[in-house]
Design a protein around this motif. Sequence first.
Motif, PDB file in Angstrom:
ATOM      1  N   ALA A 101      48.122  45.480  34.456  1.00  0.00           N
ATOM      2  CA  ALA A 101      48.907  44.284  34.137  1.00  0.00           C
ATOM      3  C   ALA A 101      49.514  43.680  35.398  1.00  0.00           C
ATOM      4  CB  ALA A 101      50.006  44.639  33.141  1.00  0.00           C
ATOM      5  N   GLU A 102      50.005  44.547  36.280  1.00  0.00           N
ATOM      6  CA  GLU A 102      50.644  44.034  37.500  1.00  0.00           C
ATOM      7  C   GLU A 102      49.629  43.366  38.425  1.00  0.00           C
ATOM      8  OE1 GLU A 102      54.341  47.229  37.877  1.00  0.00           O
ATOM      9  OE2 GLU A 102      52.382  47.727  38.708  1.00  0.00           O
ATOM     10  N   ASN A 103      48.405  43.920  38.461  1.00  0.00           N
ATOM     11  CA  ASN A 103      47.359  43.287  39.248  1.00  0.00           C
ATOM     12  C   ASN A 103      47.042  41.897  38.716  1.00  0.00           C
ATOM     13  OD1 ASN A 103      45.858  44.682  41.558  1.00  0.00           O
ATOM     14  ND2 ASN A 103      46.252  46.387  40.152  1.00  0.00           N
ATOM     15  N   ILE A 104      46.963  41.809  37.389  1.00  0.00           N
ATOM     16  CA  ILE A 104      46.640  40.516  36.786  1.00  0.00           C
ATOM     17  C   ILE A 104      47.752  39.498  37.052  1.00  0.00           C
ATOM     18  CG2 ILE A 104      46.227  39.366  34.566  1.00  0.00           C
ATOM     19  CD1 ILE A 104      45.031  42.050  33.583  1.00  0.00           C
ATOM     20  N   GLU A 105      48.981  40.014  37.147  1.00  0.00           N
ATOM     21  CA  GLU A 105      50.142  39.141  37.298  1.00  0.00           C
ATOM     22  C   GLU A 105      50.273  38.554  38.711  1.00  0.00           C
ATOM     23  OE1 GLU A 105      53.734  41.287  36.734  1.00  0.00           O
ATOM     24  OE2 GLU A 105      54.950  39.515  36.324  1.00  0.00           O
ATOM     25  N   MET A 106      49.663  39.230  39.695  1.00  0.00           N
ATOM     26  CA  MET A 106      49.880  38.855  41.108  1.00  0.00           C
ATOM     27  C   MET A 106      49.761  37.362  41.414  1.00  0.00           C
ATOM     28  SD  MET A 106      51.145  40.932  43.087  1.00  0.00           S
ATOM     29  CE  MET A 106      51.129  40.242  44.718  1.00  0.00           C
ATOM     30  N   PRO A 107      48.665  36.687  41.005  1.00  0.00           N
ATOM     31  CA  PRO A 107      48.561  35.259  41.362  1.00  0.00           C
ATOM     32  C   PRO A 107      49.725  34.439  40.796  1.00  0.00           C
ATOM     33  CG  PRO A 107      46.463  36.091  40.579  1.00  0.00           C
ATOM     34  CD  PRO A 107      47.472  37.157  40.297  1.00  0.00           C
ATOM     35  N   LEU A 108      50.193  34.814  39.614  1.00  0.00           N
ATOM     36  CA  LEU A 108      51.312  34.081  39.013  1.00  0.00           C
ATOM     37  C   LEU A 108      52.571  34.264  39.847  1.00  0.00           C
ATOM     38  CD1 LEU A 108      50.706  35.055  35.277  1.00  0.00           C
ATOM     39  CD2 LEU A 108      50.249  32.845  36.352  1.00  0.00           C
ATOM     40  N   ILE A 109      52.773  35.496  40.355  1.00  0.00           N
ATOM     41  CA  ILE A 109      53.947  35.752  41.202  1.00  0.00           C
ATOM     42  C   ILE A 109      53.866  34.915  42.470  1.00  0.00           C
ATOM     43  CG2 ILE A 109      55.079  37.492  42.635  1.00  0.00           C
ATOM     44  CD1 ILE A 109      54.418  39.572  40.560  1.00  0.00           C
ATOM     45  N   LEU A 110      52.680  34.924  43.092  1.00  0.00           N
ATOM     46  CA  LEU A 110      52.518  34.151  44.329  1.00  0.00           C
ATOM     47  C   LEU A 110      52.749  32.672  44.073  1.00  0.00           C
ATOM     48  CD1 LEU A 110      49.398  35.967  45.796  1.00  0.00           C
ATOM     49  CD2 LEU A 110      51.728  36.044  46.666  1.00  0.00           C
ATOM     50  N   ALA A 111      52.401  32.215  42.861  1.00  0.00           N
ATOM     51  CA  ALA A 111      52.565  30.792  42.542  1.00  0.00           C
ATOM     52  C   ALA A 111      53.992  30.468  42.134  1.00  0.00           C
ATOM     53  CB  ALA A 111      51.600  30.402  41.423  1.00  0.00           C
ATOM     54  N   GLY A 112      54.829  31.498  41.970  1.00  0.00           N
ATOM     55  CA  GLY A 112      56.231  31.258  41.633  1.00  0.00           C
ATOM     56  C   GLY A 112      56.468  30.944  40.164  1.00  0.00           C
ATOM     57  N   ARG A 121      51.598  35.181  29.624  1.00  0.00           N
ATOM     58  CA  ARG A 121      50.220  34.899  30.020  1.00  0.00           C
ATOM     59  C   ARG A 121      49.459  36.179  30.316  1.00  0.00           C
ATOM     60  NH1 ARG A 121      50.715  29.557  33.751  1.00  0.00           N
ATOM     61  NH2 ARG A 121      48.659  30.133  34.562  1.00  0.00           N
ATOM     62  N   VAL A 122      50.129  37.150  30.906  1.00  0.00           N
ATOM     63  CA  VAL A 122      49.467  38.419  31.209  1.00  0.00           C
ATOM     64  C   VAL A 122      49.106  39.131  29.907  1.00  0.00           C
ATOM     65  CG1 VAL A 122      49.789  40.714  32.198  1.00  0.00           C
ATOM     66  CG2 VAL A 122      50.487  38.696  33.484  1.00  0.00           C
ATOM     67  N   GLU A 123      50.019  39.085  28.949  1.00  0.00           N
ATOM     68  CA  GLU A 123      49.722  39.730  27.659  1.00  0.00           C
ATOM     69  C   GLU A 123      48.505  39.096  26.997  1.00  0.00           C
ATOM     70  OE1 GLU A 123      53.234  39.679  25.235  1.00  0.00           O
ATOM     71  OE2 GLU A 123      54.178  41.253  26.453  1.00  0.00           O
ATOM     72  N   GLN A 124      48.464  37.765  27.023  1.00  0.00           N
ATOM     73  CA  GLN A 124      47.306  37.069  26.458  1.00  0.00           C
ATOM     74  C   GLN A 124      46.022  37.514  27.147  1.00  0.00           C
ATOM     75  OE1 GLN A 124      48.112  32.933  26.968  1.00  0.00           O
ATOM     76  NE2 GLN A 124      49.517  32.807  25.216  1.00  0.00           N
ATOM     77  N   ALA A 125      46.062  37.544  28.478  1.00  0.00           N
ATOM     78  CA  ALA A 125      44.860  37.897  29.231  1.00  0.00           C
ATOM     79  C   ALA A 125      44.417  39.318  28.908  1.00  0.00           C
ATOM     80  CB  ALA A 125      45.118  37.739  30.721  1.00  0.00           C
ATOM     81  N   ILE A 126      45.374  40.220  28.802  1.00  0.00           N
ATOM     82  CA  ILE A 126      45.046  41.618  28.519  1.00  0.00           C
ATOM     83  C   ILE A 126      44.366  41.744  27.164  1.00  0.00           C
ATOM     84  CG2 ILE A 126      46.132  43.804  27.892  1.00  0.00           C
ATOM     85  CD1 ILE A 126      47.908  43.452  30.341  1.00  0.00           C
ATOM     86  N   ALA A 127      44.891  40.996  26.210  1.00  0.00           N
ATOM     87  CA  ALA A 127      44.271  41.006  24.888  1.00  0.00           C
ATOM     88  C   ALA A 127      42.878  40.390  24.952  1.00  0.00           C
ATOM     89  CB  ALA A 127      45.159  40.246  23.899  1.00  0.00           C
ATOM     90  N   ARG A 149      36.895  43.946  34.666  1.00  0.00           N
ATOM     91  CA  ARG A 149      37.524  43.072  33.669  1.00  0.00           C
ATOM     92  C   ARG A 149      38.937  42.704  34.101  1.00  0.00           C
ATOM     93  NH1 ARG A 149      37.154  45.618  28.014  1.00  0.00           N
ATOM     94  NH2 ARG A 149      36.199  47.420  29.027  1.00  0.00           N
ATOM     95  N   VAL A 150      39.632  43.675  34.682  1.00  0.00           N
ATOM     96  CA  VAL A 150      40.967  43.370  35.217  1.00  0.00           C
ATOM     97  C   VAL A 150      40.843  42.304  36.310  1.00  0.00           C
ATOM     98  CG1 VAL A 150      42.934  44.288  36.519  1.00  0.00           C
ATOM     99  CG2 VAL A 150      41.916  45.633  34.670  1.00  0.00           C
ATOM    100  N   ALA A 151      39.825  42.483  37.159  1.00  0.00           N
ATOM    101  CA  ALA A 151      39.646  41.522  38.258  1.00  0.00           C
ATOM    102  C   ALA A 151      39.363  40.128  37.707  1.00  0.00           C
ATOM    103  CB  ALA A 151      38.517  41.973  39.168  1.00  0.00           C
TER     104      ALA A 151
END
Lengths: 228, 401
Positions: A101-112, A121-127, A149-151
């Motif tokens: 989950a944290e890997n998937i979240e990275m771009p969102l963090i960088l984008a602020g 959004r991460v939950e949606q993606a994981i599902a 798939r995570v990537a």
Amino acid sequence: MIRLNGINRNFTVGDQIVHALKDVDLAIAAGEYVSVMGPSGSGKSTLLNTISLLDRPSFGNYELNGKNVTDLSDQELARVRRENIGFVFQFFHLIARLTAAENIEMPLILAGVDRNQRTQRVEQAIAAYGLGNRADHRPDQLSGGQRQRVAIARATIMRPGIILADEPTGNLDRHSGIEIVDLLERLNRDGVTLLVVTHDPALGKRAARRITMVDGAIVSDSLAGSTD
Amino acid sequence: MRAADVLLLVAKSIRAQRLRSALILIAMAIGVAAVIVLAALGEGARRYITGEFSALGTNLIFILPGRSETTGGQPPLLGETPRDLTLDDALALLRSPYIANVAPVVIGSAPVSGGQRERESNIMGSTSDLLAVRHLNLAQGRFLPEIPAQRALPVCVIGQTVRNELFGSRPVLGQWLRIGDRRFRVIGVLASEGQSVGVDFDEVVIVPVASAQALFDSPALFRILVETKSRGATMPAIEDINRTIEERHEGENDVTVITQDSVVHTFDVILTKVTLGIAGIAAISLAVSGTLIMNVMLVSVSQRTAEIGLLKAIGAASAQLKILFLAEAALLSLTGAAAGLAGGYAGALAVARLYPAFPITVPGWSPLAALATALATGLLFGVLPAARAAKLDPVEALARR
Ligand SMILES: Nc1ncnc2c1ncn2[C@@H]1O[C@H](COP(=O)(O)OP(=O)(O)OP(=O)(O)O)[C@@H](O)[C@H]1O
Ligand SMILES: [Mg+2]
């Protein structure tokens, strides 16, 4: 949406100059599915890196969504990349100490993006990528297919218009490979422009448009259904 | 990228690299603890010494014959003596409403004999007021009687060393002592003062001031000690002293007036500077930890090349990477500094337990200075690794695995 004009990329190795890309002209419209094939060292990865703005051409002109992106500053390049391009690698390139989950979240963090929206959004993606029970696992606790798939989830979390995949199945068994290709193609059906570099002819043939490179030049560029 | 997220990411990366982080933390902690403990020792020494001086008597003023021409606050050494200070000068000061006690002092040296032994001893001539002004204590007998200062009387009060050397353990009250060619009866013995600043009262024989003047055949006073009624009375008392002396010395103010406060203040200033100096030296050890931070961070950057390339590929700008690595160095050094603060305070506490007489105190500025130095070194030495991370070519970084 992607337009390359007379792109050259030279590397200096010792006192020799390697021409990784030679006068490449290429136009890719939004929503296309393109495969790039060719022998090792023919410049496929360099082409992808140029399109993803990770690498700058030595000469030539690059237009993305009608905007010249050849001479942007580092800051602007990062933003364009983040908003328009998702990257999928042969070796996954997940950060080992972070969970799926944290890997998937990275771009969102960088984008602020703010925390609530990120979690959602991460939950949606994981599902969506069938990682429900793996969200808190670290990459070394995941299978190759799961890692990829995570990537892909990470590459799509910013909803980019373009997905670039460099040998996305190169490190996977057949079954997982097919699964990943299915995922990528589903994205393409939803309107995402998809560029896949591959050594696997079977995979290359699935694309509607097939490009072949040799020695840094595009030697064939054909649409499925046309005789090649 | 939000600040809270930066902190979170950095905290995760610090936690993932335990050994490396521990190294930096320890280096920082040692440096900061050294600053805290050394500053506390210096501050303790300052308090100890100024405290010793204050114990002499807080409202004390010294009057020395001779005008010192120095303009600053430094206490002068002996000035020339254009006009003697006399007993009448001293007594005239008592008219000031701000002055509680005045003790004229004559000092000289003379052979003293008693019992069967003889020794050279310091002779101090003064009045009964000296007891209060110098906060002296008696082990036996009485101090000088309250008689007019002009009256000579053959009595003396002796210090512990004089007593031991002349009389041993024999009773001494009522015994006769020969000073020069005069005889004095011992009426009191001073309690041992330890090493009190200024005169060593263990070595002294105190006689009435008029007797001392006769003994040394001179009306001149060595100095006058004045005790004011309160601390606030010091300034008006000094004015009164100057005016009185001027009146009595034909319009010339030819004495030097030193307050106890100014002496204490001088020591205070010197010892504060010494403390700062010591702490500064300790802070250099922080710079050493800084280079360690830099090394470890550089190694970390090269170990995390692929990660840095990836971050660029998923949209991190070079500036963001710089921030991430700088924040990591800063957080590491701050955490180390916090541990060092705890260690430093514990160390100071331990010293306080071991040596209760020594007033060890952590001065307020030292934790702030240590934290600031730690943070500054962390950032300073984090700049190079951060810049290197930001400059990495993402394509090459990703190709490496
Ligand atoms: N950083 C570099 N420095 C020097 N030469 C390079 C560099 N990157 C690529 N090249 C050269 O450029 C050419 C194209 O490399 P590229 O990686 O694009 O090939 P490729 O088609 O992706 O090959 P493969 O199928 O093996 O991945 C090669 O000859 C390679 O050696
Ligand atoms: Mg390649």
